[in-house]
Design an enzyme around this catalytic site. Structure first.
Site, PDB file in Angstrom:
ATOM      1  N   ASP A 219      -4.581   4.485  -6.734  1.00  0.00           N
ATOM      2  CA  ASP A 219      -3.668   3.332  -6.706  1.00  0.00           C
ATOM      3  C   ASP A 219      -4.272   2.128  -6.002  1.00  0.00           C
ATOM      4  OD1 ASP A 219      -1.379   2.034  -7.432  1.00  0.00           O
ATOM      5  OD2 ASP A 219      -0.137   2.840  -5.822  1.00  0.00           O
ATOM      6  N   LYS A 221      -5.246  -1.447  -5.330  1.00  0.00           N
ATOM      7  CA  LYS A 221      -4.782  -2.799  -5.703  1.00  0.00           C
ATOM      8  C   LYS A 221      -4.637  -3.566  -4.399  1.00  0.00           C
ATOM      9  CE  LYS A 221       0.024  -1.210  -6.063  1.00  0.00           C
ATOM     10  NZ  LYS A 221       1.228  -1.182  -6.840  1.00  0.00           N
ATOM     11  N   ASN A 224      -2.061  -2.705  -1.643  1.00  0.00           N
ATOM     12  CA  ASN A 224      -2.188  -1.493  -0.829  1.00  0.00           C
ATOM     13  C   ASN A 224      -3.336  -1.574   0.183  1.00  0.00           C
ATOM     14  OD1 ASN A 224      -0.024  -0.236  -2.004  1.00  0.00           O
ATOM     15  ND2 ASN A 224      -1.241   0.840  -3.563  1.00  0.00           N
ATOM     16  N   ASP A 237      -0.805   3.476   1.548  1.00  0.00           N
ATOM     17  CA  ASP A 237      -0.148   3.977   0.337  1.00  0.00           C
ATOM     18  C   ASP A 237      -0.928   5.088  -0.385  1.00  0.00           C
ATOM     19  OD1 ASP A 237       1.490   4.451  -1.744  1.00  0.00           O
ATOM     20  OD2 ASP A 237       1.505   2.422  -2.541  1.00  0.00           O
ATOM     21  N   THR A 254      -1.253   1.319 -11.497  1.00  0.00           N
ATOM     22  CA  THR A 254      -0.650   0.020 -11.777  1.00  0.00           C
ATOM     23  C   THR A 254      -1.318  -0.509 -13.044  1.00  0.00           C
ATOM     24  OG1 THR A 254      -0.353  -0.260  -9.422  1.00  0.00           O
ATOM     25  CG2 THR A 254      -0.292  -2.258 -10.750  1.00  0.00           C
TER      26      THR A 254
HETATM   27  N1  LIG Z   1       0.580   0.762   7.905  1.00  0.00           N
HETATM   28  C1  LIG Z   1       1.140  -0.350   7.488  1.00  0.00           C
HETATM   29  N2  LIG Z   1       1.159  -1.469   8.262  1.00  0.00           N
HETATM   30  C2  LIG Z   1       1.727  -2.597   7.812  1.00  0.00           C
HETATM   31  N3  LIG Z   1       2.311  -2.734   6.615  1.00  0.00           N
HETATM   32  C3  LIG Z   1       2.347  -1.682   5.797  1.00  0.00           C
HETATM   33  C4  LIG Z   1       1.754  -0.440   6.177  1.00  0.00           C
HETATM   34  N4  LIG Z   1       1.910   0.424   5.161  1.00  0.00           N
HETATM   35  C5  LIG Z   1       2.556  -0.243   4.200  1.00  0.00           C
HETATM   36  N5  LIG Z   1       2.839  -1.508   4.563  1.00  0.00           N
HETATM   37  C6  LIG Z   1       3.531  -2.547   3.751  1.00  0.00           C
HETATM   38  O1  LIG Z   1       4.551  -1.966   2.971  1.00  0.00           O
HETATM   39  C7  LIG Z   1       4.280  -2.111   1.569  1.00  0.00           C
HETATM   40  C8  LIG Z   1       4.784  -0.892   0.822  1.00  0.00           C
HETATM   41  O2  LIG Z   1       4.134   0.272   1.322  1.00  0.00           O
HETATM   42  P1  LIG Z   1       3.536   1.360   0.331  1.00  0.00           P
HETATM   43  O3  LIG Z   1       2.629   0.689  -0.621  1.00  0.00           O
HETATM   44  O4  LIG Z   1       3.012   2.488   1.124  1.00  0.00           O
HETATM   45  O5  LIG Z   1       4.903   1.789  -0.393  1.00  0.00           O
HETATM   46  P2  LIG Z   1       5.107   2.406  -1.834  1.00  0.00           P
HETATM   47  O6  LIG Z   1       6.527   2.764  -1.944  1.00  0.00           O
HETATM   48  O7  LIG Z   1       4.165   3.501  -2.042  1.00  0.00           O
HETATM   49  O8  LIG Z   1       4.782   1.182  -2.697  1.00  0.00           O
HETATM   50  P3  LIG Z   1       4.500   1.062  -4.241  1.00  0.00           P
HETATM   51  O9  LIG Z   1       4.888   2.326  -4.872  1.00  0.00           O
HETATM   52  O10 LIG Z   1       5.341  -0.103  -4.633  1.00  0.00           O
HETATM   53  O11 LIG Z   1       3.056   0.775  -4.312  1.00  0.00           O
HETATM   54  C9  LIG Z   1       2.768  -2.347   1.497  1.00  0.00           C
HETATM   55  O12 LIG Z   1       2.401  -3.016   0.339  1.00  0.00           O
HETATM   56  C10 LIG Z   1       2.553  -3.167   2.772  1.00  0.00           C
HETATM   57  O13 LIG Z   1       2.913  -4.505   2.600  1.00  0.00           O
HETATM   58 MG   LIG Z   2       2.084   0.378  -2.520  1.00  0.00          MG
END
Ligand SMILES: Nc1ncnc2c1ncn2[C@@H]1O[C@H](COP(=O)(O)OP(=O)(O)OP(=O)(O)O)[C@@H](O)[C@H]1O
Ligand SMILES: [Mg+2]
Length: 405
Positions: A219, A221, A224, A237, A254
């Site tokens: 994933d 991009k 992330n 992520d 994506t």
């Molecule tokens: N460790 C971290 N510190 C700061 N911000 C974070 C962190 N982890 C995630 N984020 C923020 O939160 C957002 C969403 O987190 P993540 O990508 O893990 O969720 P997701 O539900 O898997 O997202 P998606 O499925 O939409 O890619 C990230 O794009 C980032 O902006």
């Molecule tokens: Mg994400």
């Protein structure tokens, strides 16, 4: 009955003769059997010896190849497989004080949270159980937690632990306050070549490390990828990451970053990550991804067609490595060939990169984000805090309850 008995007596001598004959026969049979067994064993020993000699010869040839390749590319020599037990740490929800939203995701949001015991700020990834169940993603989330516990790398967020309540799952992640690479890239438009190289090199280090543990990330991009206050990257992520030795078939990722073998559902493995490196490098240099289109179906078509258009003035070395990474033919895609990552690190685009120094964070980063304090979240977009609360899941219907006990 009587008749049978009688006849039996009358046959006594005949029976004795027969017994002797049988005995001789048996002895001969046993001898033959021994002979055959010995012959088989000799044959097997011979085969074993031949196999051993063949393997030794092959190993010698491999060593010779290795010697030859030594100065071509750099092996990143990072931690190998099974360097820890990967036990999932558990946390206590009452230890945390939740703050603002940093980002939203498929199943909920990520919030800044303060660990009241340590005073430390973390990023709490909160995922609604109901949403995970609706989209049948429980397996992916289990992978995410398991893999986060196994991964220790300078360019990957550190995992603090896991807990749950009746509504949500909670993942304590190291807080990275420099914001998403996405926000920064969109803000500046595109990166100078050296900056794009600085970032892609870190991603290459991460993937080489993950693949060494048989983990594919799937994933990549800019959303992330986070920027640490030091200016180095931290990958977050792991929602699509998977431990896999061969191929797997789930369609995930994506659209703009999907490798052709995923779109064609042919089964995919580690090479998909190298493909996404090609997309990211292109996007960082050009400011737009190579197969971009408003219509996702068109994006897929462009990926399958495989024609990459480069804007004028695009660096020729960058063009070359991108073409090697964005090769639909898996027998040609860099990272997936006999020399593995060395085909990439040895490419002329990376000629002056000091990989060891990079891994030790001894190279001065091209950009340092403004971070005023440990709880500064100004580098993230603002989100309204009107998230609808998740419904409670009944105990008897909750498949998460026994997770990582
Ligand atoms: N460790 C971290 N510190 C700061 N911000 C974070 C962190 N982890 C995630 N984020 C923020 O939160 C957002 C969403 O987190 P993540 O990508 O893990 O969720 P997701 O539900 O898997 O997202 P998606 O499925 O939409 O890619 C990230 O794009 C980032 O902006
Ligand atoms: Mg994400």
């Amino acid at each position: 009955m009587e008749k049978d008995k009688k006849s039996s007596h009358g046959d006594k001598k005949e029976k004795k003769d027969k017994n002797k004959k049988d005995k001789d026969k048996k002895e001969k049979k046993d001898k033959d059997k021994d002979k055959k067994e010995k012959k088989d064993k000799d044959k097997k020993d011979k085969e074993k010896k031949e196999k051993k000699e063949k393997k030794e010869k092959k190993d010698k040839e491999k060593d010779k190849d290795k010697e030859k390749d030594k100065d071509k590319g750099i092996e990143l020599n990072q931690q190998s497989k099974n360097d820890d037990d990967g036990k999932v740490r558990s946390i206590k929800l009452s230890d945390y004080e939740m703050g603002d939203t940093l980002g939203t995701g498929s199943f909920g949001r990520v919030k800044i949270a303060k660990n009241k015991k340590t005073g430390e700020f973390v990023a709490m990834k909160i995922m609604k159980k109901i949403e995970i169940l609706k989209s049948k993603q429980a397996d992916h989330i289990a992978n995410e937690i398991k893999i986060l516990s196994m991964v220790h790398h300078p360019f990957v967020i550190t995992f603090g632990g896991f807990t749950q309540d009746e509504k949500n799952l909670y993942l304590d992640l190291e807080l990275i306050n420099g914001g998403e690479l996405f926000t920064y890239l969109r803000g500046v438009g595109r990166f100078p070549l050296d900056q794009a190289r600085f970032y892609i090199c870190q991603i290459i280090c991460i993937f080489d490390y993950l693949h060494g543990k048989d983990i594919i990330y799937r994933d990549l991009k800019p959303e992330n990828i986070l920027i640490h206050k030091s200016g180095y990257l931290k990958l977050t992520d792991f929602g699509f990451a998977k431990i896999v030795e061969g191929r797997t078939y789930t369609l995930c990722g994506t659209p703009e970053y999907l490798a052709p073998e995923i779109i064609l559902n042919k089964g995919h493995g580690k090479p998909v990550d190298w493909w996404t490196c090609g997309i990211l490098l292109y996007e960082m240099i050009a400011g737009i991804d190579p197969f971009s289109d408003d219509d996702p179906m068109m994006v897929y078509q462009k990926i399958l067609k495989g024609k990459i258009k480069f804007p004028s003035g695009f660096d020729s070395n960058a063009k070359s490595i991108i073409k090697h990474l964005l090769d639909a033919d898996l027998t040609k895609r860099y990272g997936n060939l006999k020399n593995g990552v060395k085909d990439i690190t040895g490419h002329r685009f990376f000629k002056n990169v000091e990989w060891d120094k990079l891994l030790k964070k001894e190279i001065e980063p091209p950009y340092i984000p403004k971070v005023k304090s440990d709880d500064d979240v100004s580098n993230f977009s603002q989100y309204p805090d009107s998230d609808t609360p998740a419904p409670q899941i009944k105990k008897e219907e909750d498949p998460f309850l026994d997770w990582f006990q």
